[in-house]
Design an enzyme around this catalytic site. Sequence first.
Site, PDB file in Angstrom:
ATOM      1  N   GLU A 111       0.871  -1.183   0.000  1.00 41.32           N
ATOM      2  CA  GLU A 111       0.000   0.000   0.000  1.00 41.32           C
ATOM      3  C   GLU A 111       0.902   1.224   0.000  1.00 41.32           C
ATOM      4  O   GLU A 111       1.791   1.358   0.841  1.00 41.32           O
ATOM      5  CB  GLU A 111      -0.892  -0.029   1.258  1.00 41.32           C
ATOM      6  CG  GLU A 111      -1.781   1.180   1.339  1.00 41.32           C
ATOM      7  CD  GLU A 111      -3.142   0.881   1.972  1.00 41.32           C
ATOM      8  OE1 GLU A 111      -3.514  -0.301   2.100  1.00 41.32           O
ATOM      9  OE2 GLU A 111      -3.825   1.858   2.326  1.00 41.32           O
ATOM     10  N   ARG A 112       0.688   2.100  -0.964  1.00 42.19           N
ATOM     11  CA  ARG A 112       1.528   3.295  -1.132  1.00 42.19           C
ATOM     12  C   ARG A 112       2.988   2.917  -1.326  1.00 42.19           C
ATOM     13  O   ARG A 112       3.892   3.557  -0.792  1.00 42.19           O
ATOM     14  CB  ARG A 112       1.392   4.258   0.055  1.00 42.19           C
ATOM     15  CG  ARG A 112      -0.021   4.545   0.493  1.00 42.19           C
ATOM     16  CD  ARG A 112      -0.876   5.032  -0.627  1.00 42.19           C
ATOM     17  NE  ARG A 112      -2.267   5.212  -0.220  1.00 42.19           N
ATOM     18  CZ  ARG A 112      -3.237   5.477  -1.093  1.00 42.19           C
ATOM     19  NH1 ARG A 112      -2.994   5.560  -2.387  1.00 42.19           N
ATOM     20  NH2 ARG A 112      -4.467   5.650  -0.664  1.00 42.19           N
ATOM     21  N   ASN A 114      -3.449  -1.821   7.525  1.00 43.89           N
ATOM     22  CA  ASN A 114      -4.780  -2.289   7.125  1.00 43.89           C
ATOM     23  C   ASN A 114      -4.697  -3.815   7.008  1.00 43.89           C
ATOM     24  O   ASN A 114      -4.261  -4.336   5.990  1.00 43.89           O
ATOM     25  CB  ASN A 114      -5.180  -1.685   5.780  1.00 43.89           C
ATOM     26  CG  ASN A 114      -5.320  -0.177   5.860  1.00 43.89           C
ATOM     27  OD1 ASN A 114      -5.995   0.344   6.751  1.00 43.89           O
ATOM     28  ND2 ASN A 114      -4.664   0.531   4.959  1.00 43.89           N
ATOM     29  N   LYS A 153      -4.351  -0.250  13.808  1.00 42.98           N
ATOM     30  CA  LYS A 153      -5.195   0.806  13.235  1.00 42.98           C
ATOM     31  C   LYS A 153      -6.629   0.381  13.497  1.00 42.98           C
ATOM     32  O   LYS A 153      -7.060  -0.658  12.993  1.00 42.98           O
ATOM     33  CB  LYS A 153      -4.931   0.927  11.736  1.00 42.98           C
ATOM     34  CG  LYS A 153      -5.887   1.851  10.982  1.00 42.98           C
ATOM     35  CD  LYS A 153      -5.437   2.042   9.533  1.00 42.98           C
ATOM     36  CE  LYS A 153      -6.411   2.882   8.731  1.00 42.98           C
ATOM     37  NZ  LYS A 153      -5.946   3.103   7.345  1.00 42.98           N
ATOM     38  N   GLU A 165     -11.001   4.585   8.599  1.00 45.63           N
ATOM     39  CA  GLU A 165     -11.036   4.162   7.197  1.00 45.63           C
ATOM     40  C   GLU A 165     -11.516   2.716   7.060  1.00 45.63           C
ATOM     41  O   GLU A 165     -10.910   1.894   6.373  1.00 45.63           O
ATOM     42  CB  GLU A 165      -9.655   4.347   6.547  1.00 45.63           C
ATOM     43  CG  GLU A 165      -9.212   5.810   6.537  1.00 45.63           C
ATOM     44  CD  GLU A 165      -7.898   6.069   5.809  1.00 45.63           C
ATOM     45  OE1 GLU A 165      -7.054   5.167   5.786  1.00 45.63           O
ATOM     46  OE2 GLU A 165      -7.731   7.180   5.291  1.00 45.63           O
ATOM     47  N   LYS A 215       0.453  10.814  13.671  1.00 50.78           N
ATOM     48  CA  LYS A 215       1.032  11.355  12.433  1.00 50.78           C
ATOM     49  C   LYS A 215       1.501  12.780  12.676  1.00 50.78           C
ATOM     50  O   LYS A 215       0.900  13.510  13.464  1.00 50.78           O
ATOM     51  CB  LYS A 215       0.001  11.351  11.302  1.00 50.78           C
ATOM     52  CG  LYS A 215      -0.205   9.977  10.683  1.00 50.78           C
ATOM     53  CD  LYS A 215      -1.001  10.040   9.381  1.00 50.78           C
ATOM     54  CE  LYS A 215      -1.246   8.619   8.856  1.00 50.78           C
ATOM     55  NZ  LYS A 215      -2.003   8.574   7.595  1.00 50.78           N
ATOM     56  N   ASP A 231      -2.871  14.305   6.651  1.00 49.76           N
ATOM     57  CA  ASP A 231      -2.342  13.055   6.115  1.00 49.76           C
ATOM     58  C   ASP A 231      -1.079  13.275   5.283  1.00 49.76           C
ATOM     59  O   ASP A 231      -1.137  13.202   4.062  1.00 49.76           O
ATOM     60  CB  ASP A 231      -3.431  12.381   5.261  1.00 49.76           C
ATOM     61  CG  ASP A 231      -3.112  10.920   4.989  1.00 49.76           C
ATOM     62  OD1 ASP A 231      -2.160  10.400   5.586  1.00 49.76           O
ATOM     63  OD2 ASP A 231      -3.823  10.304   4.173  1.00 49.76           O
ATOM     64  N   GLU A 244       4.765   9.655  14.000  1.00 54.14           N
ATOM     65  CA  GLU A 244       4.736   8.880  12.754  1.00 54.14           C
ATOM     66  C   GLU A 244       4.955   9.815  11.568  1.00 54.14           C
ATOM     67  O   GLU A 244       4.202  10.769  11.378  1.00 54.14           O
ATOM     68  CB  GLU A 244       3.385   8.159  12.606  1.00 54.14           C
ATOM     69  CG  GLU A 244       3.265   7.368  11.311  1.00 54.14           C
ATOM     70  CD  GLU A 244       1.918   6.632  11.165  1.00 54.14           C
ATOM     71  OE1 GLU A 244       1.366   6.146  12.182  1.00 54.14           O
ATOM     72  OE2 GLU A 244       1.422   6.550  10.029  1.00 54.14           O
ATOM     73  N   GLU A 270       3.972   9.235  -0.548  1.00 55.68           N
ATOM     74  CA  GLU A 270       2.595   9.197  -1.046  1.00 55.68           C
ATOM     75  C   GLU A 270       2.136  10.535  -1.635  1.00 55.68           C
ATOM     76  O   GLU A 270       1.599  10.588  -2.732  1.00 55.68           O
ATOM     77  CB  GLU A 270       1.660   8.760   0.086  1.00 55.68           C
ATOM     78  CG  GLU A 270       0.209   8.737  -0.325  1.00 55.68           C
ATOM     79  CD  GLU A 270      -0.714   8.234   0.785  1.00 55.68           C
ATOM     80  OE1 GLU A 270      -0.223   7.871   1.873  1.00 55.68           O
ATOM     81  OE2 GLU A 270      -1.934   8.205   0.553  1.00 55.68           O
ATOM     82  N   GLU A 322       7.026  21.688  -2.998  1.00 52.21           N
ATOM     83  CA  GLU A 322       5.949  22.489  -2.392  1.00 52.21           C
ATOM     84  C   GLU A 322       5.534  23.616  -3.333  1.00 52.21           C
ATOM     85  O   GLU A 322       4.347  23.888  -3.521  1.00 52.21           O
ATOM     86  CB  GLU A 322       6.445  23.061  -1.063  1.00 52.21           C
ATOM     87  CG  GLU A 322       5.408  23.885  -0.332  1.00 52.21           C
ATOM     88  CD  GLU A 322       5.904  24.369   1.026  1.00 52.21           C
ATOM     89  OE1 GLU A 322       7.133  24.512   1.199  1.00 52.21           O
ATOM     90  OE2 GLU A 322       5.064  24.612   1.911  1.00 52.21           O
TER      91      GLU A 322
HETATM   92  C1  GCU Z   1      -3.497   7.379   4.149  1.00 52.11           C
HETATM   93  C2  GCU Z   1      -3.216   6.435   3.027  1.00 52.11           C
HETATM   94  C3  GCU Z   1      -3.809   5.086   3.268  1.00 52.11           C
HETATM   95  C4  GCU Z   1      -3.386   4.571   4.641  1.00 52.11           C
HETATM   96  C5  GCU Z   1      -3.717   5.588   5.691  1.00 52.11           C
HETATM   97  C6  GCU Z   1      -3.180   5.230   7.077  1.00 52.11           C
HETATM   98  O1  GCU Z   1      -4.851   7.703   4.149  1.00 52.11           O
HETATM   99  O2  GCU Z   1      -3.695   6.976   1.817  1.00 52.11           O
HETATM  100  O3  GCU Z   1      -3.381   4.236   2.257  1.00 52.11           O
HETATM  101  O4  GCU Z   1      -4.007   3.373   4.928  1.00 52.11           O
HETATM  102  O5  GCU Z   1      -3.133   6.813   5.359  1.00 52.11           O
HETATM  103  O6  GCU Z   1      -2.236   5.904   7.502  1.00 52.11           O
HETATM  104  O7  GCU Z   1      -3.680   4.352   7.727  1.00 52.11           O
END
Ligand code: GCU
Length: 684
Positions: free
Chosen positions: A166-167, A208, A288, A292, A366, A371, A393, A399, A517
């Site tokens: 992911e990413r 995730n 997590k 989401e 974070k 994000d 974090e 990303e 930026e």
């Molecule tokens: C961002 C990202 C997701 C990731 C999420 C996270 O939204 O786009 O892919 O799962 O961060 O940090 O959990």
Amino acid sequence: MEEEVVLTFNIKKGDGTMGFEKAWLNYYKSDNLAMRDYFTVVTYNKDDSIVKSAVLELTTAAKELFSIDIESSLCDMKSDVDKTRKGIHFQIGDNKDLENEGYRISLADEMLLIEAYTSNGILYGTFDLIRSTILGADVHSFNRTIFPKNPLRMLNHWDNMDGSIERGYSGNSFFFEHGEVIVNERTKAYARLVSSVGINAVVINNVNVRGTATNLITNRYIDKLKQIGEIFASYGIKLYLSLNFAAPMELGGLTSADPLDEEVRLWWKKEVQLLFKEIPSFGGFLVKADSEGRPGPFTYQRTHAEGANMLAEAVKPYGGLIIWRCFVYNCKQDWRDMKTDRARASFDNFQSLDGDFAENVILQVKNGPMDFQVREPISPLFGGMKKTNLMLEVQIAQEYTGQQRHVCYLIPMFKEILKFRTYCKEENDTVFDIVSGNTYGNKNAGMAAVANTGNDDNWTGHDLAAANLYGYGRLSFDPDLTSEEIAKEWITLTFGMKEHVIDYISKILMMSWPAYEKYTSPLGIGWMVNPSHHYGPNVDGYEYDRWGTYHKADHTAIGVDRTKNGTGYTTQYHQPNQELYGTPETCPEELLLFFHRIPYTYQLKTGKTLIQHIYDSHFEGVEDVEEMVKLWEELKGKLEEVPYHRVLHRLQEQLEHSKEWRDVICSYFYRKTAIGDKKGRELY
Ligand code: GCU
């Protein structure tokens, strides 16, 4: 039968035959002759797997730097080390002042002595010695005592079990493939690479946790995980896994995952035993929850503290940690109302729980409230929670900062984050103070970065993105290092000490974040990317409903009022930050549109109008990239062909894409405002 884990590093570089390169462990012949004589003998007074790795590292370095086959033997300094002979000695365990992974390097008569209380300290001292030798250190400069400043220096891999990441922007996972765990030479090379910059904890799977990944905590994968654990352990790294909060239902067949349900609590206690018992270096779990679409305690009307503490109780007997993420917001909410603000969500979800979390829980926050944008204010949870362990974090996977197709050296950003004063106390109140444990004396604290590696030959896709991996590790170990120092170290170790190479590449790195930026989203606007994959310009790109935008631009103004008269987000900060961000006049201009809604005709401190700044910034950003390409082209013939062309190709792509950003954004605002460019450039 279990495979035997043998550590060897005869990896070929550059030709792709072994599928990966040595990155910054790419030792060139050294002409540091004063140091050469020390790389002849190494003695040590303790023989465990980490010390063996340190000896192996010296053996590799002696061979590659000086063509020497180093002699090594176990012996104690007090009795049988000959101090009148040049060589290196590891003395472990005597000096308790060096606990917490510290080390001391000094000259004892003719001998270079590395002392540490822990084996990790010896390993870090060894990497320091090798690095310093390559950087040209004088042997008499070795009189230093060093401690890592953050207890946890962690990498979070967002790797999925099908091999995707992911990413991920540098190929597929080297931890997983087709639903299986992979252990091979690359696992060892990875451990060695990240340990050389001080990483001591790694989560190998995506936060995730879906499908088969839920099973990672069961005995289905235990043999391979054990092997990874063993390899990591020999480089002083603890293995962590991300877990699925709904596992009691998905794996255990229970009807609920309610953290206060006795059956659920018991299930977790039984389940986690296996990993801790089988893998001595197992560290714990990253979670997590309730964000989401991930399951969490909210389903049962329980708090995050109740969820985290239930898991903390299960891992406590083994000294395990639960790292609970604060990236929590409701992505199904209707965000169109000007008062509903995603930036508020983390603080609103967690601050009232301050003091409720168990000692072995760390909240991972974070850096910003949204994000990982190119510029965000610092999350107000830093300083907002005084009785809770916190970790920072950051994301080195790029990303939102060019996805490793654009160069964007993030260390200057991380330094700004770390030095931000929260005013939670009169002193020792920076983000660094909080996450290193200085502010409140927490032992469980530190930093984590979302990793940027994959199975590409050069690990990070863009060769220059490796500076972020190297830099993150070095910075989490020693936040006092400057961005330039880190860049120069990385360049020298990766490409060798060659004329112009260090100057030009460090210039490229240092200009890259501001450039990105400028041509993407200056003044804290953020986003403007395509929904879902998050690459490329899309001014109105928005993920949560069909009509919203992040920037809320209309034909007169842009930005979000997050002051007390607006969404109230600024009130989550302590004074004087609350006041600082509270008016456009006092707000740092790089964050102006994050905190305020501003008319296009507003005059900035430079005397320019806001709209003119937007135009100029985008043109300047492209010019910066043009300069970066030129600087790189000057290095033709000074670098190896493959990396030279790999980077050139990406820089050329970056130039094209920066022009696209410039044109799309400038024409959008020109059409929206009907205000032309004072400099007469064509805006389409
Ligand atoms: C961002 C990202 C997701 C990731 C999420 C996270 O939204 O786009 O892919 O799962 O961060 O940090 O959990």
